[in-house]
Design an enzyme around this catalytic site. Structure first.
Site, mmCIF file in Angstrom:
data_model
loop_
_atom_site.group_PDB
_atom_site.id
_atom_site.type_symbol
_atom_site.label_atom_id
_atom_site.label_comp_id
_atom_site.label_asym_id
_atom_site.label_seq_id
_atom_site.Cartn_x
_atom_site.Cartn_y
_atom_site.Cartn_z
ATOM 1 N N ARG A 167 -0.184 -39.533 14.606
ATOM 2 C CA ARG A 167 -1.542 -38.553 14.175
ATOM 3 C C ARG A 167 -2.779 -38.947 14.676
ATOM 4 N NH1 ARG A 167 -4.068 -39.569 9.383
ATOM 5 N NH2 ARG A 167 -2.316 -40.906 8.610
ATOM 6 N N TYR B 233 -8.754 -12.746 18.601
ATOM 7 C CA TYR B 233 -7.443 -12.738 18.004
ATOM 8 C C TYR B 233 -7.639 -12.666 16.534
ATOM 9 C CZ TYR B 233 -3.169 -15.095 16.322
ATOM 10 O OH TYR B 233 -1.905 -15.498 15.591
ATOM 11 N N LYS C 262 1.017 -20.107 24.522
ATOM 12 C CA LYS C 262 1.262 -19.231 25.519
ATOM 13 C C LYS C 262 1.194 -19.423 26.872
ATOM 14 C CE LYS C 262 0.614 -16.903 21.768
ATOM 15 N NZ LYS C 262 -0.141 -17.476 20.940
HETATM 16 N N1 PLP Z 1 -5.857 -17.443 20.295
HETATM 17 C C1 PLP Z 1 -5.248 -16.430 20.771
HETATM 18 C C2 PLP Z 1 -5.971 -15.797 21.935
HETATM 19 C C3 PLP Z 1 -3.870 -16.035 20.463
HETATM 20 O O1 PLP Z 1 -3.422 -14.909 20.935
HETATM 21 C C4 PLP Z 1 -3.221 -16.592 19.432
HETATM 22 C C5 PLP Z 1 -1.863 -16.407 19.070
HETATM 23 O O2 PLP Z 1 -1.298 -15.477 19.396
HETATM 24 C C6 PLP Z 1 -3.829 -18.132 18.914
HETATM 25 C C7 PLP Z 1 -5.086 -18.277 19.435
HETATM 26 C C8 PLP Z 1 -3.242 -18.675 18.089
HETATM 27 O O3 PLP Z 1 -2.327 -19.509 18.603
HETATM 28 P P1 PLP Z 1 -0.936 -20.057 17.866
HETATM 29 O O4 PLP Z 1 0.048 -19.086 17.475
HETATM 30 O O5 PLP Z 1 -0.230 -21.066 18.941
HETATM 31 O O6 PLP Z 1 -1.311 -20.835 16.516
#
Ligand code: PLP
Length: 388
Positions: A48, A102, A199
């Site tokens: 952690r 997002y 991603k």
């Molecule tokens: N930022 C972007 C541009 C995203 O597309 C996503 C998820 O799709 C996130 C942040 C959040 O990431 P996570 O799903 O790994 O928590």
């Protein structure tokens, strides 16, 4: 490790490796221990605390790729965002955040920040003047997302970073869509770069992780909050991420190449009403994208002409998967209105330009002709079905 500046493929492959002193294996060993000796050691290791051997080594690779001094890895992209925001914002502070971003980030801001007494303003647009207009005397953080999810809008990174600096405000960016291979915002003056490592950094649709990179002092501030919030990444996933990132540049370059060709192909098709891709000359911020990106990325979105049902089109695809998330080696498409941006109200979606017809396309590493043929056959079939 050689002293000279390393190329991006070498950074991906080697920076942050753990030398296997015991057995001389070629890859990093994995240390899963959650318990380490506490006596006579300088570092009190505990997962952690973001300081297990695998965590400490992986962040070197991420920092090197983002031209940053330091980095931290988290249990998800949302953990990275929430730790970042909560490290730089406290009761009475104000956040300025880009309106096209997002959906999960928007939801976090709207649902959670009021509980902490933190104020926020979503900008009207994504021009620097929009950010300037939203700043208040208590603004402590400006957060941008470029290219944005799912509309691929481009924000001027240097202009926003300069604006923030001139007012003594910390700036951060969600660099998930570009990946560090296509865009290095710290070179343009941004303080903190975050990623959903789920991603491109992971790239195989099998890892949930997040990362933040920046200066040592900014990262230390996030660390101080992070050890209380407890959002660090499990060492098994850290090890998986290190392995995945060895091929990051290779994958992303192939995805860039495919996306560029597919964007052109889609733009020429009379069943497609609109294509959003910063690499197209028709994109309103194409010139700006060229200035601040090394390449235009593997993400695009498009709208079919009105009389073709988007879901019917997705159902006809044979190779490209209709699935959630993005940036894996396999090509995927989805409807943001039903997935990544489903938590927005219909009015909010309309205000930022996300229609029910919008399809987000995450381009993979398959052969271009196979992807093009799959889209072609789906368009032909869907026409027959719609007009039969
Ligand atoms: N930022 C972007 C541009 C995203 O597309 C996503 C998820 O799709 C996130 C942040 C959040 O990431 P996570 O799903 O790994 O928590």
């Amino acid at each position: 490790m050689p002293k000279q500046k390393l190329g991006v493929n070498t950074i991906c492959t080697h920076v942050g490796e753990i030398k296997d002193e015991q057995f001389k294996g070629a890859i990093s060993p994995i240390y899963l221990s959650t318990s380490y000796e506490f006596d006579n050691v300088d570092v009190k290791r505990y997962p952690r605390y973001f300081n297990t051997p695998n965590q400490e080594h992986l962040v070197k690779k991420i920092a090197a790729l983002e031209h940053a001094e330091d980095a931290l890895v988290f249990g998800s992209g949302m953990a990275a965002i929430s730790h970042l925001f909560l490290a730089f914002l406290q009761k009475g502070d104000h956040l300025v955040v880009q309106n096209t971003l997002y959906g999960g980030t928007r939801n976090f801001i709207k649902s959670e920040l009021p509980k902490y007494g933190i104020e926020f303003t979503f900008t009207n647009g994504y021009q620097v003047s929009d950010f300037e207009a939203a700043i208040q005397p208590n603004t402590k953080l400006i957060h941008i997302e470029t290219p944005s999810n799912p509309l691929l809008t481009i924000t001027d990174i240097r202009a926003v970073a300069d604006l923030a600096k001139s007012k003594g405000i910390v700036s951060s960016i969600d660099n998930t869509f570009a990946s560090p291979i296509n865009q290095n915002p710290i070179d343009f003056g941004i303080d903190l770069v975050m990623h959903s490592a789920t991603k491109y950094l992971g790239g195989h649709s099998d890892i949930l992780a997040g990362a933040v990179a920046g200066s040592k002092s900014h990262i230390e501030r996030i660390w101080n909050v992070g050890i209380n919030l407890g959002g660090s990444l499990s060492d098994f996933t850290v090890w998986m991420l290190e392995r995945s990132m060895k091929t990051l540049a290779l994958r992303v370059k192939e995805q860039n190449k495919n996306a560029r060709k597919l964007a052109k192909f889609l733009a020429k098709n009379d069943k497609i009403a609109k294509v959003n891709y910063p690499g197209l000359k028709s994109h309103p911020q194409h010139k700006l994208a060229k200035q601040q990106m090394h390449d235009f990325g593997g993400m695009l979105s498009f709208e079919l002409v009105k009389d073709i049902d988007a879901m019917a089109f997705l159902n006809q695809l044979q190779l490209i998967k209709s699935s959630m998330s993005l940036a894996g080696v396999e090509s995927t498409m989805l409807l943001p209105s039903k997935t990544s941006h489903a938590l927005l109200t219909p009015q909010e979606r309309e205000a930022v330009g996300i229609s029910n017809h919008l399809i987000r396309f995450s381009v993979g590493i398959e052969d271009f002709k196979d992807l093009r043929n799959d889209i072609k056959q789906a368009l032909t079939k869907v026409k027959t079905e719609t007009f039969a």
